[in-house]
Design a protein around this motif. Sequence first.
Motif, PDB file in Angstrom:
ATOM      1  N   ALA A   1      -6.347 -39.470 -52.141  1.00  0.00           N
ATOM      2  CA  ALA A   1      -6.741 -40.190 -50.924  1.00  0.00           C
ATOM      3  C   ALA A   1      -7.497 -39.304 -49.952  1.00  0.00           C
ATOM      4  CB  ALA A   1      -5.500 -40.774 -50.246  1.00  0.00           C
ATOM      5  N   ARG A   2      -7.116 -38.023 -49.852  1.00  0.00           N
ATOM      6  CA  ARG A   2      -7.772 -37.118 -48.895  1.00  0.00           C
ATOM      7  C   ARG A   2      -8.090 -35.799 -49.594  1.00  0.00           C
ATOM      8  NH1 ARG A   2      -3.315 -39.022 -46.135  1.00  0.00           N
ATOM      9  NH2 ARG A   2      -2.280 -36.983 -46.255  1.00  0.00           N
ATOM     10  N   PRO A   3      -8.949 -35.802 -50.584  1.00  0.00           N
ATOM     11  CA  PRO A   3      -9.210 -34.569 -51.341  1.00  0.00           C
ATOM     12  C   PRO A   3      -9.768 -33.447 -50.488  1.00  0.00           C
ATOM     13  CG  PRO A   3     -10.838 -36.260 -51.859  1.00  0.00           C
ATOM     14  CD  PRO A   3      -9.762 -36.927 -51.058  1.00  0.00           C
ATOM     15  N   GLU A   4     -10.468 -33.823 -49.404  1.00  0.00           N
ATOM     16  CA  GLU A   4     -11.060 -32.786 -48.554  1.00  0.00           C
ATOM     17  C   GLU A   4     -10.000 -31.953 -47.828  1.00  0.00           C
ATOM     18  OE1 GLU A   4     -10.515 -36.481 -46.140  1.00  0.00           O
ATOM     19  OE2 GLU A   4     -11.291 -35.998 -48.140  1.00  0.00           O
ATOM     20  N   ASP A   5      -8.804 -32.499 -47.685  1.00  0.00           N
ATOM     21  CA  ASP A   5      -7.741 -31.772 -46.982  1.00  0.00           C
ATOM     22  C   ASP A   5      -7.076 -30.718 -47.865  1.00  0.00           C
ATOM     23  OD1 ASP A   5      -8.244 -33.355 -44.815  1.00  0.00           O
ATOM     24  OD2 ASP A   5      -6.500 -34.667 -45.107  1.00  0.00           O
ATOM     25  N   GLY A   6      -7.210 -30.859 -49.169  1.00  0.00           N
ATOM     26  CA  GLY A   6      -6.528 -29.947 -50.065  1.00  0.00           C
ATOM     27  C   GLY A   6      -5.054 -30.295 -50.181  1.00  0.00           C
ATOM     28  N   PRO A   7      -4.363 -29.758 -51.182  1.00  0.00           N
ATOM     29  CA  PRO A   7      -2.948 -30.082 -51.378  1.00  0.00           C
ATOM     30  C   PRO A   7      -2.055 -29.397 -50.348  1.00  0.00           C
ATOM     31  CG  PRO A   7      -3.639 -28.412 -52.944  1.00  0.00           C
ATOM     32  CD  PRO A   7      -4.885 -28.841 -52.214  1.00  0.00           C
ATOM     33  N   ARG A   8      -0.955 -30.034 -50.021  1.00  0.00           N
ATOM     34  CA  ARG A   8       0.052 -29.436 -49.145  1.00  0.00           C
ATOM     35  C   ARG A   8       1.300 -29.194 -49.986  1.00  0.00           C
ATOM     36  NH1 ARG A   8       3.983 -30.968 -45.268  1.00  0.00           N
ATOM     37  NH2 ARG A   8       3.680 -33.200 -45.678  1.00  0.00           N
ATOM     38  N   TRP A   9       1.637 -27.901 -50.154  1.00  0.00           N
ATOM     39  CA  TRP A   9       2.718 -27.521 -51.046  1.00  0.00           C
ATOM     40  C   TRP A   9       4.026 -27.355 -50.293  1.00  0.00           C
ATOM     41  CZ3 TRP A   9       1.921 -27.721 -56.165  1.00  0.00           C
ATOM     42  CH2 TRP A   9       0.590 -27.741 -56.601  1.00  0.00           C
ATOM     43  N   MET A  10       5.105 -27.620 -50.973  1.00  0.00           N
ATOM     44  CA  MET A  10       6.440 -27.502 -50.398  1.00  0.00           C
ATOM     45  C   MET A  10       6.707 -26.055 -49.984  1.00  0.00           C
ATOM     46  SD  MET A  10       9.994 -28.485 -52.322  1.00  0.00           S
ATOM     47  CE  MET A  10       9.692 -27.238 -53.588  1.00  0.00           C
ATOM     48  N   GLN A  11       7.288 -25.883 -48.821  1.00  0.00           N
ATOM     49  CA  GLN A  11       7.672 -24.563 -48.327  1.00  0.00           C
ATOM     50  C   GLN A  11       9.160 -24.354 -48.587  1.00  0.00           C
ATOM     51  OE1 GLN A  11       5.249 -22.418 -46.870  1.00  0.00           O
ATOM     52  NE2 GLN A  11       3.909 -24.043 -47.625  1.00  0.00           N
ATOM     53  N   VAL A  12       9.486 -23.293 -49.301  1.00  0.00           N
ATOM     54  CA  VAL A  12      10.877 -23.005 -49.656  1.00  0.00           C
ATOM     55  C   VAL A  12      11.181 -21.555 -49.314  1.00  0.00           C
ATOM     56  CG1 VAL A  12      11.091 -24.737 -51.483  1.00  0.00           C
ATOM     57  CG2 VAL A  12      10.155 -22.490 -52.019  1.00  0.00           C
ATOM     58  N   PRO A  13      12.476 -21.224 -49.102  1.00  0.00           N
ATOM     59  CA  PRO A  13      12.821 -19.859 -48.687  1.00  0.00           C
ATOM     60  C   PRO A  13      12.643 -18.821 -49.774  1.00  0.00           C
ATOM     61  CG  PRO A  13      14.809 -21.180 -48.967  1.00  0.00           C
ATOM     62  CD  PRO A  13      13.644 -22.117 -49.044  1.00  0.00           C
ATOM     63  N   PHE A  14      12.690 -19.220 -51.037  1.00  0.00           N
ATOM     64  CA  PHE A  14      12.298 -18.325 -52.135  1.00  0.00           C
ATOM     65  C   PHE A  14      11.761 -19.201 -53.263  1.00  0.00           C
ATOM     66  CE2 PHE A  14      16.182 -19.340 -54.402  1.00  0.00           C
ATOM     67  CZ  PHE A  14      17.150 -19.408 -53.409  1.00  0.00           C
ATOM     68  N   PRO A  15      10.877 -18.639 -54.094  1.00  0.00           N
ATOM     69  CA  PRO A  15      10.072 -19.484 -54.993  1.00  0.00           C
ATOM     70  C   PRO A  15      10.807 -19.933 -56.245  1.00  0.00           C
ATOM     71  CG  PRO A  15       9.465 -17.197 -55.264  1.00  0.00           C
ATOM     72  CD  PRO A  15      10.467 -17.227 -54.153  1.00  0.00           C
ATOM     73  N   ALA A  16      11.823 -20.754 -56.077  1.00  0.00           N
ATOM     74  CA  ALA A  16      12.486 -21.333 -57.243  1.00  0.00           C
ATOM     75  C   ALA A  16      11.643 -22.465 -57.819  1.00  0.00           C
ATOM     76  CB  ALA A  16      13.872 -21.832 -56.860  1.00  0.00           C
ATOM     77  N   PHE A  17      11.158 -23.342 -56.933  1.00  0.00           N
ATOM     78  CA  PHE A  17      10.391 -24.507 -57.369  1.00  0.00           C
ATOM     79  C   PHE A  17       8.967 -24.428 -56.849  1.00  0.00           C
ATOM     80  CE2 PHE A  17      14.788 -26.213 -56.740  1.00  0.00           C
ATOM     81  CZ  PHE A  17      15.095 -26.313 -58.085  1.00  0.00           C
TER      82      PHE A  17
END
Length: 413
Positions: free
Chosen positions: A383-399
Amino acid sequence: MTTTEEAVAAAERCTPEYRSDPYPVYAHLREAAPVCPMRPPHGNETYLITRYEDAKAALADPRLSKDMYGAIDAYRRIFGDSSMALDDNMLNADPPKHTRLRRMVNSAFTPRRVQSLRPRIETVAAELLDACPTREPLDLLPAFAFPLPIVVICELLGVPPEDRSRMQHLSTTVAQTGFDPESKRAQQQAESDLHAFFTELITAKRARPGDDLLSALIAVRDNDGDGGLTETELVSTAFLLMFAGHKTTAYLIGNAVHHLLSQPAQLRLVRDDPELLGPAVDELLRYDGSVESATFRYATEDVEYSGTRIPKGALVQIALNSANRDPRKFDRPDEFDVTRKGAGAHLGFGHGGHYCLGAPLAKLETELALTALFDRFPRAALARPEDGPRWMQVPFPAFRGLAELPVVLDPAD
């Protein structure tokens, strides 16, 4: 990212920039510090392994223990005492305990049971897509990617329909909490609620068994004498199957849809040749898998990888997504190519004795989800490719997963 010190700091603190795109950090560390000492927010001495061969060896190294009760002080500092009641399962065990627990689950979680789910997965996917608006933007994560695996794993375990949204909420709280006091309190309450729920559900299933995996596990527990599951292990195993059975698959489906819509030429290849779908899922697991790092291990003795000594007692974090982008193993590793030969060598499901038991189910769900989505909506677009993806913020990179996935399923001409 210009210096090793900056790369280490980004990985230690999980900065927003690193969470959005960790791959430049991993590329730097693979060359400059492939076994990198770190001091993450939990405060325990940790070594990050980033190369493929090191990662594969470490995943099967018996000197790197998964029994976090053996590293009890470190475990308590990271996760708190409340986690212990839910963590007495095969994920956090070494042989012979791990062997016994995995045998118990294998006896109930059979390939036949997994394959029998195919018609139901197809039905659930179709019903979810029926409910989606088609001409306006929607977030495909809560509409499709998350409910599909939660319905499947809850039906597999025998969790009542009215409890499924609560299970998803509680498991999300457990997965995404940080190290601040408020987050830890929320995590501990969610863990307590999940323990109470599964204890009550097991009591109900024992009184009235059903044709579900949890009833089968209860039968194993009650009929296998001294070699079976303890009651604590039964509760913890039920939690593990629920948590692992939907969270990672949901993120994988989201990542897969995002990358296929972002690279239409790759999507066309899959649509033109359905036999590419299975290899495409392997390539998605290699390129941007939903399990970014393996769960913690700790060194029971001094070990050495790539010339770096990891001292006894240190925690070890294995960066699966870094290993899967290692140019020593994969040609053109930063390219997404559904026709890639050898993508199945990825470490997205781990390796060795702890190889993911649910891998066949996760792949089946992802393949059927993608088939349902793109057969039904061949013109689907971001829907908004120009915005780029927004990735989940987590305290350490498990997921590794998206925070949102805005799409239009059937754009107007």
